[in-house]
Design an enzyme around this catalytic site. Sequence first.
Site, PDB file in Angstrom:
ATOM      1  CG  ASN A  62      -0.309  -0.115   2.417  1.00 54.43           C
ATOM      2  OD1 ASN A  62       0.570  -0.879   2.709  1.00 54.43           O
ATOM      3  ND2 ASN A  62      -0.979   0.478   3.517  1.00 54.43           N
ATOM      4  CD  GLU A  64      -1.482   4.821   4.493  1.00 56.08           C
ATOM      5  OE1 GLU A  64      -2.222   3.805   4.992  1.00 56.08           O
ATOM      6  OE2 GLU A  64      -1.008   5.756   5.288  1.00 56.08           O
ATOM      7  CG  ASN A  65      -0.899  11.612  -1.824  1.00 53.15           C
ATOM      8  OD1 ASN A  65      -1.187  12.609  -1.427  1.00 53.15           O
ATOM      9  ND2 ASN A  65       0.271  11.238  -2.757  1.00 53.15           N
ATOM     10  CB  ALA A  66      -0.229  14.267   2.458  1.00 60.27           C
ATOM     11  CD  GLU A  75      -5.267  -6.047  -0.990  1.00 59.07           C
ATOM     12  OE1 GLU A  75      -4.772  -4.840  -1.006  1.00 59.07           O
ATOM     13  OE2 GLU A  75      -6.117  -6.381   0.014  1.00 59.07           O
ATOM     14  CB  CYS A 112     -10.801  -2.621   0.622  1.00 54.01           C
ATOM     15  SG  CYS A 112     -10.214  -1.921  -0.809  1.00 54.01           S
ATOM     16  CB  CYS A 115      -8.691  -4.611  -3.459  1.00 55.88           C
ATOM     17  SG  CYS A 115      -7.485  -3.296  -3.067  1.00 55.88           S
TER      18      CYS A 115
HETATM   19 ZN   LIG Z   1      -8.122  -2.201  -1.172  1.00 55.93          ZN
END
Ligand SMILES: [Zn+2]
Length: 161
Positions: A62, A64-66, A75, A112, A115
């Site tokens: 994974n 992430e981003n601000a 995935e 999730c 995905c």
């Molecule tokens: Zn997901």
Amino acid sequence: MKEEKFEFQYEVYNDISELDEKDAWLLTEARSVTEQAYAPYSNFHVGAVAMLENGEIVAGTNQENASYPVGICAERVLLGSVATIHPNVPVISIAISYSSDEVKSDHPISPCGMCRQSLLEYETRTKHPIRLILSGQVGKVYVINTAKFLLPFAFTSDELI
Ligand SMILES: [Zn+2]
């Protein structure tokens, strides 16, 4: 009126030692690759590692981003890489694991909803089921024989024809 039922079977292992050699290796890789996740906001590091029909291994984590919605799950990072590096090659299995400093990683997590949709699309386009091997850093392992089981009543390209 009639009632219908959706159900599916999956395998539950007490821990990685009960898996066959290939699956255990793939899960070990997924557990390890969680270290490559970029998850400063959730501190929930996810690793996904695929074994392809041609024998190749591809990993994703994974990112992430601000700007939170910009973040992408392991995935879908994985599937994008697979489709780019090995176009149209079926995925046989994907092992998914996670690690965190804040929560215990002692039980399986599953993909999730977004995905699940992506996994189903990849199965459909390659005409091959994807086995999912789900586990934390320790503990029980779930093996699900096709990602399709995780998304009943899915919206698919059939609706667009
Ligand atoms: Zn997901």
